[in-house]
Enzyme design. Structure first.
Site: not given
Ligand SMILES: NC(=O)c1ccc[n+]([C@@H]2O[C@H](COP(=O)([O-])OP(=O)(O)OC[C@H]3O[C@@H](n4cnc5c(N)ncnc54)[C@H](OP(=O)(O)O)[C@@H]3O)[C@@H](O)[C@H]2O)c1
Length: 329
Positions: A144-145
């Protein structure tokens, strides 16, 4: 109509996929299973949800595609079974994101469970790997990051628009759903509510993934925990190459993503992206502004959608030759 399996359906990303697939016109989740060997079936938590069946790898033969929504380490054995049955696999865990098994061992603290599969995996940042994803049997869905950092950064690195010697600061903030559903002291309501903290400074597992895909280790990645449930806002501090202004960086990103349905680069003078602009969508919203000697880029996604299940569905659509945006808000 194509069919898919969700393995590890009881977690946040598995449930998000079930919700997305409920509105998909051409793909049905016909096998919905736990990933834990020997675990009993789970009855629906809410009306309208399916029962989560016990793990039965033989049932993977009955579907076109398989989503793995398990912790890293647990995905590999199921991926092996699905690939042996000639299925398309999208793994949401980190098992196939790092190409070098030694890097995996350093980062995740144990030997890679299926190093023979690493060469077959495509890193599924769709906007940068579309043709390879279409041909892939195994896609490593990006973290996600990393998704929020790489979408704005890759075109700038590829276009040599940044000072090649200056560090790039990726100051990133995520809601608590990024940590999954398990209760922990850090993500417990009492520790998150009315609080804000950095964590994994200099040690977070997403740094090697960002470095691998960006092709440079000069990215300083610091995650923070926001007192919200879903969403990531990443603020990138970059030093432009000599003679490059913020406007040129914005134009390059607007041009690069002009035809991408899930990336929106704001015009100059518009407000900054907010979590609520992207929550429950598969969008990444990006803004660029000059600030003193640096250029500041903000990038917002929903960690459970573009940062996980939405991007996984985008990948699976391509792998199954379905329209890329089917089922995606
Ligand atoms: N959450 C996010 O924003 C996000 C974003 C990108 C990628 N990811 C990755 O996606 C994967 C799933 O994340 P999540 O947030 O859905 O996690 P989660 O809410 O913790 O759910 C994990 C799922 O895996 C199962 N599981 C847990 N331990 C297991 C084991 N040892 N063996 C087999 N199955 C096990 C759980 O089953 P039980 O119900 O039995 O516990 C549950 O179905 C993780 O690898 C995560 O890093 C998550």
């Amino acid at each position: 109509m194509k069919t898919c399996a969700i393995v590890g359906a009881s977690g946040y990303t598995g449930r998000e996929l079930l919700a997305l697939l409920a509105r998909h016109p051409r793909l049905r989740a016909t096998v919905v299973m736990t990933a834990r060997p020997g675990a009993a079936p789970e009855p629906p938590q809410f009306p309208g949800e399916p029962t989560i069946d016990a793990l039965d790898l033989a049932r993977l033969r009955d579907v076109d595609g398989v989503f793995l929504c398990t912790p890293h380490g647990a995905a590999s054995a199921i991926a092996q079974a699905a690939l042996a049955a000639d299925k398309r696999v999208v793994d949401l865990s980190a098992d196939f994101r790092l190409r070098d098994p030694a890097n995996y061992q350093r980062t995740y603290g144990s030997a890679h469970p299926a190093p023979e599969l690493l060469g077959r995996a495509v890193y599924g940042l769709v906007e940068h790997q579309r043709e390879r994803v279409q041909q892939a049997q195994l896609v490593a869905n990006p973290g996600c990051y990393p998704t929020s950092v790489l979408l704005p950064l890759l075109p700038l690195l590829q276009g040599r628009l940044l000072d090649a010697n200056a560090p790039i600061v990726a100051d990133c903030k995520s809601g608590t759903s990024g940590a999954g559903k398990a209760v922990s002291e850090r993500t417990h309501f009492g520790n998150v509510h009315e609080n804000f903290l950095a964590y994994g400074v200099g040690t977070h597992r997403h740094a090697p993934e960002i470095w691998q895909e960006a092709g440079t280790q000069r990215i300083v990645f610091t995650p923070h925990l926001l007192p919200v449930f879903r969403g990531i806002l990443s603020t990138l501090y970059v030093t432009p190459a000599a003679g490059v202004a913020a406007d040129a960086i914005r134009s390059a990103l607007r041009e690069r993503y002009a035809r991408e349905p899930f990336v929106r680069v704001y015009e100059a003078g518009t407000p900054q992206p907010e979590l609520r602009c992207v929550q429950h969508t598969n969008q990444c919203h990006i803004a660029v502004a000059a600030s003193g000697p640096l250029v500041v880029i903000t990038s917002a996604i929903d960690n459970l959608v573009k940062g996980a299940s939405g991007q996984a569905l985008q990948n699976m659509n391509l792998m199954l030759s379905l329209p890329e945006g089917d089922g995606l808000p």
